[in-house]
Enzyme design. Sequence first.
Site: not given
Ligand code: HEM
Length: 146
Positions: A84, A94, A136
């Site tokens: 993130h 969020y 974060e």
């Molecule tokens: C409790 C809330 C959330 C959970 C459980 C979650 C979970 C995850 C997970 C598992 C990943 C992949 C990490 C990896 O493979 O290294 C990820 C990546 C990401 N998350 Fe979240 N996330 C949450 C909230 C958010 C929020 C609020 C945003 C804002 C827009 C966000 C945006 C992203 C982005 C942009 C990525 C990278 C995606 C990419 O590389 O294409 N997430 N998140």
Amino acid sequence: MLDQQKKIVQSTLPALKVHGEEITRYFYQEMLGAHPELRSMFNASDQADGTQAKRLAGAILAYAGNIDRLDLLGSAVNQIARSHVRVHVQADQYPIVGKYLLLAIKAVLGDAATPEVIEAWGAAYAQLADILIPMEKGMYAAAAAD
Ligand code: HEM
């Protein structure tokens, strides 16, 4: 999060395992449709081939499955926070993600998504957000201090 809500989240696991990828695909489509400004944050090729959907579905299921043992998720949560921070996720994003995640669960589970189920998942999401946001924040502060 109430014990009753934890039980509800756990009881929806079998259905989520069946529909996990459908939920996350719906989630991305609806959220990015309503918030195109977030589109550039997500890796386009990962979205196209479904990798992103599988990763998020996996995280949701792991979280729900370990809701009584959050310590087991320690390194996974840390990894999510680091991803993130790399893409500059902000605390005020969020609620947006939470809203579309719940809408997606509702759309895919249909009648099984009772108000209690949605409320329980809202509480579960809030609990994870309350872990990720300060983590974060600390990483941003450490980077700024460097
Ligand atoms: C409790 C809330 C959330 C959970 C459980 C979650 C979970 C995850 C997970 C598992 C990943 C992949 C990490 C990896 O493979 O290294 C990820 C990546 C990401 N998350 Fe979240 N996330 C949450 C909230 C958010 C929020 C609020 C945003 C804002 C827009 C966000 C945006 C992203 C982005 C942009 C990525 C990278 C995606 C990419 O590389 O294409 N997430 N998140």
